[in-house]
Write an enzyme that holds these catalytic residues in place. Structure first.
Site, PDB file in Angstrom:
ATOM      1  N   ASP A 407       0.733  -1.324  -0.453  1.00 48.49           N
ATOM      2  CA  ASP A 407      -0.111  -0.013   0.078  1.00 48.49           C
ATOM      3  C   ASP A 407       0.936   1.406   0.041  1.00 48.49           C
ATOM      4  O   ASP A 407       2.423   1.222   0.521  1.00 48.49           O
ATOM      5  CB  ASP A 407      -0.788   0.063   1.491  1.00 48.49           C
ATOM      6  CG  ASP A 407      -1.512   0.924   1.586  1.00 48.49           C
ATOM      7  OD1 ASP A 407      -2.500   1.576   0.280  1.00 48.49           O
ATOM      8  OD2 ASP A 407      -1.665   1.478   2.701  1.00 48.49           O
ATOM      9  N   GLU A 531      -8.802  15.053   7.433  1.00 47.91           N
ATOM     10  CA  GLU A 531      -9.478  15.708   8.434  1.00 47.91           C
ATOM     11  C   GLU A 531      -9.274  16.280   9.399  1.00 47.91           C
ATOM     12  O   GLU A 531      -9.235  17.379   9.067  1.00 47.91           O
ATOM     13  CB  GLU A 531     -10.942  14.683   8.605  1.00 47.91           C
ATOM     14  CG  GLU A 531     -12.029  13.898   7.594  1.00 47.91           C
ATOM     15  CD  GLU A 531     -13.555  13.787   8.495  1.00 47.91           C
ATOM     16  OE1 GLU A 531     -13.107  13.187   9.064  1.00 47.91           O
ATOM     17  OE2 GLU A 531     -13.863  13.104   7.033  1.00 47.91           O
TER      18      GLU A 531
END
Length: 1162
Positions: A407, A531
């Protein structure tokens, strides 16, 4: 009782319905129409066995192994027919192996039982009969109302009824479930939120309809039907209403919840699911060798049986005068006699199959796995994380990896986001020291120099804009600019699921929360680092998010507090790749704010600077920044009413709720006005580039599988060295149809063939990958195999697993390794041969579901090049050595039959047969397989090309296997014929003129064999410690001492003692000593000569490295095993190391090439 028995046996039928109905406080309807549903109790059972089933279940599992089952059959044959050896010779080793394994598994299960009892016996408070009753966790029933206090762990899956807050909210952490440490907010429905006492809850009449248990932690669908004043009120229940077992209550004094899933039906228990069993290449080779040796065994037994009957064809040998047959033997069936003789020979030669191999391999893997956790080089000091081994069955597989699938976010990068740039209404800005700086003139600027926004305060100060900055615009444009920036940062501050730290939110819901705190005093928690970075950036600019409750979100804009009513949250999901909130401003206007990937937001926009923003997003991506787009829509009252109605219907649906919600979200999130885009930086982890380059030098192909957009992924691949500038980058992106994809693949295949470039890299996106895997797998694999690096972007989690599966089943069947840090990586981690979890910031799902867990990607090189190399060499030698020493053991027995008319006379005493593998030759190979370091660890890590020498299971190839087997046969021939020709006909060996008998001859062969195979192990050992010396020479000494005691005493419990005084007489003969020394020397001389010639004439890279490593110091690991005085002496010789002795038990090694690190007690 019968249902309990069926549950224990695993035959309990599944639930008949797709839903379950739970009556709160178990107040069942009185009208008689209710059919009670049966639910399991709240006991957690992680143990595998019970007192009653341990013996049969454990024996069944152990005898599923071929070797154990084979020896059981041999043991039974020995009991049923007259065989040349006692049943004890097979039964005792089998009993030892079965017992050791059973004790190990029983102890591990006993620990699990203790853990279960501790959890099941924990005290809890339940509301019953109008009061609080203290009971044990295991006694909770579905429907019970449970009270949980602050910092307590939820004992079952509960639907939240109320809390000490007026709005019925509470905060929990789910770190023990998914590793996320952020606070999650859960909400009670309004009708139950006001019931904050036991007395008021006792008046509640309600029922819950919800789905049957499932393992997904983030999925829950149900509804609560509340009866108030003869009227039924229906409220939807979702994941925000469910408190999961194992989670912990935070920042809330107490809550009340009703149990909906208990015991083994809780989501935590359902996630205990056992992972699919992974088998290493070594284990597969071991089973192949076992079959080959079974064939050799059966062949020897058949040959011996045939030769026996051939020999007995002559009448004088069929029934010699000294061995007359009985009447029964003469009249018995020839076929049965043949079968009986075949089985007898099978028993005689059965020790060619090494029964102790399995238990030794298990012990080696279990004990060897601790060295990974103890390695200081793969310990991360900042996070205090050491490497974890979740399964020890794959240690050697770390040395066989050919493909690494990794990843990107959190694995190659830090997953620590920093806001860097943004695009607002087509103008690009950078954040510099808390200020937004424009990269170019504004649309109406008359000058080309940089303009900047010192803060949002300056945006609202028009005079400052027109005199002190470079914004020289008309008042109308200035007002529009302010509005756009204001909306953009309001969207950033409102469209999220961020929480404030628990200390600062103790007053949440009871009034203005942190309105008196400055932005620097606020501490945000978010499940997504993106966020958190965006909300913190908005706070630095001037729009500060203060806190939220179920219905309200507060922001402070330039010191002015504004409260927005939170109407709906449209949660993020991986299919939409966006999230939205609907809020009502203080002015009464309703807004929809949307945040998501540009591919999912831009197509939904009908206004704003779409093209400019798209260009800016691409520019951000080329810099390796992660991008999100922000958009909004102002809703009319009519539009909102329609949205509210559709959302309620979808959220209260029990069937196909997710599909209905997806349709409603699509209906809501359309016709948007684009506000701009954000760009955050996720910097690379330390030494990622060096690690990737080392993996490539080791012959490992690296694939990056990420969900990021194409440009971002390519940029990060270039910066981390996955792609390099001289590489020819090929692209398979934006394919729309099967035919188009197939044609593109053919073009790429031709380019690879025609281009005279050493290395190619391939970029493929998720959409094109789906098309390629649908009908063109072979063509796609052909292109990929010719590329040294592959980058897959915009990947869904299941696509990652499918790609790995495709590589695994390719004709070459390479060994694959997957590395990831998030829940979206679990599928590929479990699919790969070896799964590595990074203990990062996206939770611990990956680490929990992996085979090994490390704190940083850079530790992968040490894990593979050092630990993987060592483990593979150790276990490969262990397997080959076991077969070698058993060939040495049983071949003289086979040869002996030619000299005893195939009478099935045993060459060795039964005790020697039993103890050969258990005592005399077991410890040296076990210690070798734990401690051997055939090359210095630093050399292995600094020369990744050495990894190629052990790839493709090289040490367990047929060629190597045949060499060890031939070596075993040749040594066995020397043992037997050397003993036969040297002393077999010597009549003057003993002082009294007595010649040797068959037991003395067999003991001589056995003695030479024990010494030879033990010294052979010593020749294979390069890394000597005091432990190796102890077990190697101690094994030989133990054999001599044991034989002297065994043959020197008449043991009363032995019926017959053939070996009495045999060993003592053997050692008293000078000829015997001469024969022993000569045969051991002859056996090992051939092996030594071969090794010397191979090393001098055709040295491998590993042997060259061994010669190189001899010129440098011994490894730290060796030094740590030595006495302090010897360690000082060794270290004093090292030019490239310095030592500072801090105490008699503590040393600090300072290497020239690395930072200082502490080595524990020496």
């Amino acid at each position: 009782m019968w249902r309990w028995v069926r549950q224990q046996l695993g035959f309990d039928p599944p639930h008949q319905s797709d839903t379950r109905t739970i009556y709160i406080a178990n107040r069942f309807p009185q009208n008689g129409l209710y059919t009670p549903q049966k639910f399991i109790d709240n006991r957690i059972i992680s143990s595998k066995y019970t007192v009653w089933n341990f013996v049969p279940k454990n024996l069944f599992e152990q005898f599923r192994r071929v070797a154990n089952f084979y020896f059981l059959i041999i043991f039974l044959v020995q009991l049923m027919i007259d065989t040349p050896t006692s049943p004890i010779t097979s039964g005792l080793p089998l009993f030892f192996v079965i017992t050791v394994t059973a004790i190990k598994q029983g102890y591990e299960d006993w620990l699990r039982h203790n853990s279960d009892n501790e959890v099941n016996g924990a005290p809890v408070y339940v509301v019953r009969s109008g009061g609080l009753v203290k009971t044990r966790s295991k006694n909770i029933r579905v429907g019970d109302i449970v009270r949980i206090a602050k910092d307590e762990i939820f004992p079952a899956d509960l639907v939240l009824l109320s809390s000490d807050r007026l709005d019925g909210s509470c905060h929990v952490t789910t770190a023990s479930l998914d590793g996320e440490t952020n606070l999650k907010t859960h909400m009670a429905v309004p009708e139950t939120a006001v019931l904050q006492t036991v007395a008021s809850l006792d008046t509640l009449i309600a029922e819950i309809e919800c789905q049957q248990p499932e393992a997904d932690l983030y999925r829950f669908m149900g509804r609560m039907i509340i009866t108030q004043q003869m009227e039924e009120i229906v409220r939807p229940l979702g994941p925000e209403s469910l408190l999961l077992r194992g989670a912990r209550l935070k920042n809330t004094k107490e809550i009340f919840g009703v149990a909906v899933y208990t015991g083994m039906e809780t989501k935590m228990a359902l996630n205990y699911k056992s992972k699919s069993q992974k088998r290493s290449a070594v284990e597969k080779s071991m089973n192949t060798f076992l079959i080959i040796y079974l064939i050799i065994l059966i062949s020897e037994a058949i040959i011996s049986t045939i030769l026996k009957y051939t020999w007995q064809a002559e009448e004088k040998w069929d029934e010699p005068w000294y061995n007359q047959k009985t009447e029964h033997q003469r009249n018995s069936s020839k076929i049965l006699t043949f079968i009986s003789d075949f089985l007898a020979f099978l028993v005689l030669y059965n020790f060619i199959i090494p029964i102790s191999l399995y238990v030794t391999v298990e012990m080696q893997k279990f004990l060897g796995s601790f060295f990974i956790g103890w390695d200081l080089d793969i310990y991360h000091e900042e996070s205090d994380e050491k490497a974890q081994v979740n399964t020890s069955d794959l240690n050697e597989e770390l040395g066989q990896v050919e493909y690494v699938f990794t990843d990107k976010t959190g694995t190659l990068t830090e997953n620590e986001m920093q806001f860097r740039e943004c695009s607002i209404n087509g103008i690009k800005y950078q954040e510099i020291n808390g200020r937004l700086v424009s990269e170019g003139p504004t649309p109406d600027s008359s000058e080309g120099n940089l303009s900047y926004l010192n803060s949002l305060y300056h945006l609202n100060n028009l005079s400052h804009l027109t005199t002190s900055s470079s914004f020289r615009t008309s008042p109308e444009n200035e007002t529009e600019l302010i509005k756009e920036h204001d909306l953009f940062f309001k969207a950033v501050s409102l469209c999220h699921t961020v929480q404030i730290s628990n200390v600062q939110t103790d007053g949440l819901g009871d009034g203005p929360w942190q309105s008196n705190l400055s932005p620097s005093q606020l501490e945000y928690y978010a499940s997504s680092p993106d966020e958190k970075a965006l909300v913190e950036a908005a706070a630095r600019i001037g729009i500060v998010f203060i806190g939220s409750s179920e219905e309200t979100m507060e922001v402070k804009i330039l010191g002015k507090l504004e409260r927005y009513k939170l109407l709906h949250v449209l949660e993020f999901d991986s299919n939409r790749r966006r999230m939205s909130v609907i809020v009502q401003a203080p002015s009464g206007e309703k807004f929809l704010f949307v945040k998501g990937a540009e591919s999912s937001v831009l197509p939904k926009c009908i206004g704003g600077e779409i093209e400019k923003t798209r260009v800016h997003v691409d520019e951000f991506a080329l810099k390796g920044l992660r991008t999100l787009c922000m958009a909004y829509k102002q809703l009319t009252s009519k539009e909102y009413e329609e949205i509210d109605k559709r959302l309620f219907e979808a959220r209260t649906a029990l069937q196909q709720r997710e599909e209905k919600l997806a349709d409603v979200f699509q209906f809501i999130e359309k016709d948007l006005m684009l506000l701009g885009a954000t760009a955050v930086e996720d910097r690379l982890q330390d030494k990622v580039r060096e690690t990737i380059e080392a993996l490539r030098m080791a012959g490992i192909k690296i694939w990056v599988l990420t969900g990021d957009k194409h440009e971002t992924a390519v940029s990060v691949s270039l910066s981390c060295g996955h792609f390099h500038r001289t590489m020819n980058i090929l692209e398979l992106t934006n394919q729309k149809s099967d035919n188009e994809c197939a044609e593109k693949l053919r073009q790429l295949a031709r380019r690879i063939t025609e281009d005279h470039v050493i290395q190619h890299g391939l970029v493929v996106d998720g959409t094109s990958l789906s098309l390629a895997l649908r009908e063109h797998e072979k063509l796609f694999m052909e292109v990929c195999r010719n590329c040294s690096a592959v980058l897959c972007c915009r990947m869904a989690p299941l696509q990652k697993a499918k790609v790995i599966r495709l590589i695994k089943i390719s004709p070459e069947k390479p060994i694959t390794l997957a590395v990831g840090d998030g829940a979206n990586d679990v599928s590929m981690i479990q699919e790969a041969h070896v799964g590595i979890g990074i203990m990062g910031k996206e939770g611990r799902q990956a680490a929990r579901n992996s085979d090994y867990a490390i704190a940083r990607f850079k530790f992968l090189s040490k894990l593979l090049f050092v630990h993987g190399h060592f483990y593979y060499i150790r276990i490969a030698t262990l397997v080959q050595y076991f077969f070698y020493k058993n060939v040495c053991f049983i071949t003289p027995q086979f040869l002996y039959q030619f000299y005893c008319l195939f009478s099935q006379q045993t060459l060795y005493d039964g005790v020697y047969l039993t103890l050969y593998n258990i005592c005399f030759t077991s410890l040296p190979i076990l210690i070798y397989s734990l401690l051997e370091q055939h090359i210095d660890p630093h050399v292995l890590q600094n020369k990744p090309t050495l990894y190629r020498d052990i790839s493709k299971n090289h040490q367990l190839s047929i060629k190597t296997f045949v060499y060890w087997t031939i070596l075993g046969f040749s040594h066995a021939f020397i043992f037997f014929f050397g003993s036969y020709f040297l002393i077999g006909k010597d009549t003057s060996l003993l002082g009294n003129g007595q010649m040797f008998g068959n037991w003395t001859f067999g003991t001589l062969v056995f003695t030479v064999m024990v010494i030879t195979v033990t010294v052979k192990m010593a020749l294979e050992t390069r890394f000597w410690t005091w432990i190796n010396h102890l077990v190697t020479w101690g094994s030989i000494i133990f054999y001599f001492v044991f034989s002297l005691f065994y043959g020197g005493i008449l043991w009363p419990f032995l019926g017959s003692q053939n070996m009495y005084f045999v060993f003592i007489q053997l050692l008293s003969s000078g000829s015997a000593w001469f024969a022993i020394i000569l045969m051991v020397f002859t056996c090992l001389l051939l092996d030594i000569v071969k090794k010397v010639f191979d090393r001098q004439l055709h040295p491998t890279n590993t042997e060259k490295a061994q010669m190189y490593s001899n010129t440098v110091a011994l490894s730290d690991e060796f030094i740590a095993l030595q006495p302090l005085s010897r360690a000082r002496k060794q270290l004093s010789k090292l030019r490239w190391k310095k030592i500072r002795v801090q105490s008699a038990q503590h040393m600090t090694l300072l290497k020239a090439s690395t930072e200082g690190r502490t080595v524990g007690t020496c």
